[in-house]
Design a protein around this motif. Structure first.
Motif, PDB file in Angstrom:
ATOM      1  N   GLU A 156      -5.783  -4.678   0.722  1.00 13.50           N
ATOM      2  CA  GLU A 156      -5.865  -3.228   0.548  1.00 13.50           C
ATOM      3  C   GLU A 156      -6.375  -2.846  -0.837  1.00 13.50           C
ATOM      4  OE1 GLU A 156      -2.662  -4.836  -1.161  1.00 13.50           O
ATOM      5  OE2 GLU A 156      -2.595  -4.683   1.024  1.00 13.50           O
ATOM      6  N   ALA A 195       0.819  -1.217   0.000  1.00 17.14           N
ATOM      7  CA  ALA A 195       0.000   0.000   0.000  1.00 17.14           C
ATOM      8  C   ALA A 195       0.852   1.266   0.000  1.00 17.14           C
ATOM      9  CB  ALA A 195      -0.943  -0.011   1.205  1.00 17.14           C
ATOM     10  N   LEU A 240      -5.126  -4.786   6.768  1.00 17.92           N
ATOM     11  CA  LEU A 240      -5.649  -4.955   5.412  1.00 17.92           C
ATOM     12  C   LEU A 240      -4.577  -5.376   4.420  1.00 17.92           C
ATOM     13  CD1 LEU A 240      -8.140  -1.957   4.981  1.00 17.92           C
ATOM     14  CD2 LEU A 240      -8.706  -4.388   5.126  1.00 17.92           C
ATOM     15  N   PHE A 250      -4.491   3.873  -1.419  1.00 18.17           N
ATOM     16  CA  PHE A 250      -4.695   2.597  -0.737  1.00 18.17           C
ATOM     17  C   PHE A 250      -4.554   2.763   0.775  1.00 18.17           C
ATOM     18  CE2 PHE A 250      -3.315   1.617  -5.003  1.00 18.17           C
ATOM     19  CZ  PHE A 250      -4.119   0.543  -5.361  1.00 18.17           C
ATOM     20  N   SER A 251      -5.378   2.038   1.510  1.00 20.26           N
ATOM     21  CA  SER A 251      -5.270   2.059   2.968  1.00 20.26           C
ATOM     22  C   SER A 251      -3.965   1.407   3.400  1.00 20.26           C
ATOM     23  CB  SER A 251      -6.446   1.315   3.601  1.00 20.26           C
ATOM     24  OG  SER A 251      -6.245   1.172   4.998  1.00 20.26           O
ATOM     25  N   GLU A 252      -3.250   2.052   4.316  1.00 20.92           N
ATOM     26  CA  GLU A 252      -2.010   1.496   4.859  1.00 20.92           C
ATOM     27  C   GLU A 252      -2.245   0.798   6.191  1.00 20.92           C
ATOM     28  OE1 GLU A 252       1.191   4.363   4.677  1.00 20.92           O
ATOM     29  OE2 GLU A 252       0.534   5.082   2.703  1.00 20.92           O
ATOM     30  N   ASP A 300     -10.238  -3.285  -0.780  1.00 20.52           N
ATOM     31  CA  ASP A 300     -10.810  -2.159  -0.038  1.00 20.52           C
ATOM     32  C   ASP A 300     -10.804  -0.899  -0.900  1.00 20.52           C
ATOM     33  OD1 ASP A 300     -11.527  -0.653   2.556  1.00 20.52           O
ATOM     34  OD2 ASP A 300      -9.648   0.321   1.963  1.00 20.52           O
TER      35      ASP A 300
END
Length: 298
Positions: free
Chosen positions: A182, A71, A178, A172-174, A185
């Protein structure tokens, strides 16, 4: 002039695979692109491999301390990208020559998000041989609901998306819970902004399995639980119960961990609550294996 496409390649200690990946880009029939190799703390000769392509590709190299997942390096790439479109390519995967040409054509025709099948290649392959292919489905509107209730239908290395959309969702979620999910998501959050997802009919690249791909039973369980925390309210509003692909994933993952009581609970739940034949058959298989194990033990 700014390039039409920015190709973002996160990598970590994959110098040999990265060379194959970058080489595939030199054969693209569409050449209006830049390459951003985002190195997540490699200690091998990754930078030397990148430098060997400077005469053939418009390529930029960014090194940062290891973050433990893709991510952060992808987000670095998004922040540095100049292209109208962002293409994501993992460093152990590679593309066929018409990948970008066909993707850009679909985007110029009105798509906001393009994806396609990839050939599945084992990490130990030794010759040019066609193996199985991912069979991604055409998502239907509302795409958010399709993705949420039926699971991901998208291979990360097939995606080309408008840059402003990825910037809008802040990349992207870090979240470490996840890692390996990621991308799913991110696509969920993209689908809240647009339903213009287009699946190309061609198989336009190669996806490596085996190697050091991020996957494990523990991580799958952690990913599902975190996704339920993030999207649980929307799942409840739209469906009222855990989606079948999630309950089956939990059943399978707990079975691999030999936590058979939880595995059986989720397998039976999948059998009872969902009409998808494939998931039912797989869940029945898990319950049979657990039952046979119980019989042999006693």
């Amino acid at each position: 002039m700014m390039p039409k496409v920015s190709i973002i390649i996160p990598t970590y200690n994959r110098a040999s695979a990265l060379k194959r990946c970058l080489n595939s880009l030199t054969f693209q029939t569409f050449q209006d692109f830049e390459v951003l190799v985002c190195d997540d703390g490699s200690t091998d000769d990754t930078e030397e491999v990148v430098n060997s392509f400077l005469s053939r590709l418009t390529i930029k190299y960014y090194w940062s301390e290891n973050s433990g997942g893709p991510a952060k390096p992808r987000n670095i790439g998004i922040a540095q990208a100049c292209g109208k479109y962002l293409a994501f390519l993992d460093s152990d995967d590679w593309w066929k020559s018409q990948k970008l040409e066909k993707s850009v054509h679909a985007l110029e025709a009105g798509a906001n998000f393009v994806y396609h099948d990839l050939y599945i290649m084992p990490s130990s392959w030794t010759q040019s041989r066609i193996w199985n292919r991912t069979r991604v489905r055409q998502l239907v509107a509302p795409v958010f609901e399709d993705l949420l209730l039926n699971g991901s239908a998208i291979c990360n290395s097939s995606v080309v998306v408008r840059r402003e959309i990825m910037e809008n969702i802040q990349g992207f979620s870090e979240d470490t819970k996840l890692i390996a999910a990621e991308d799913y998501d991110a696509w969920l959050r993209v689908s809240k902004l647009t339903d213009a997802f287009v699946r190309l009919p061609d198989c336009l690249g190669y996806y490596t399995v085996g190697a050091d791909n991020i996957s494990s039973a523990n991580r799958s369980i952690m990913n599902i639980n975190r996704l339920l925390e993030i999207h649980g309210k929307e799942i409840k509003e739209q469906h009222g119960k855990i989606p079948g692909w999630m309950s089956y994933t939990l059943a399978s993952s707990y079975y691999k961990k030999k936590v058979f009581d939880k595995s059986q609970i989720y397998a039976l739940y999948t059998i009872k609550e969902y009409s998808c034949i494939d998931l039912k058959v797989r869940s029945v298989f898990i319950t049979v294996l657990i039952s046979l194990r119980s019989i042999f033990i006693h």
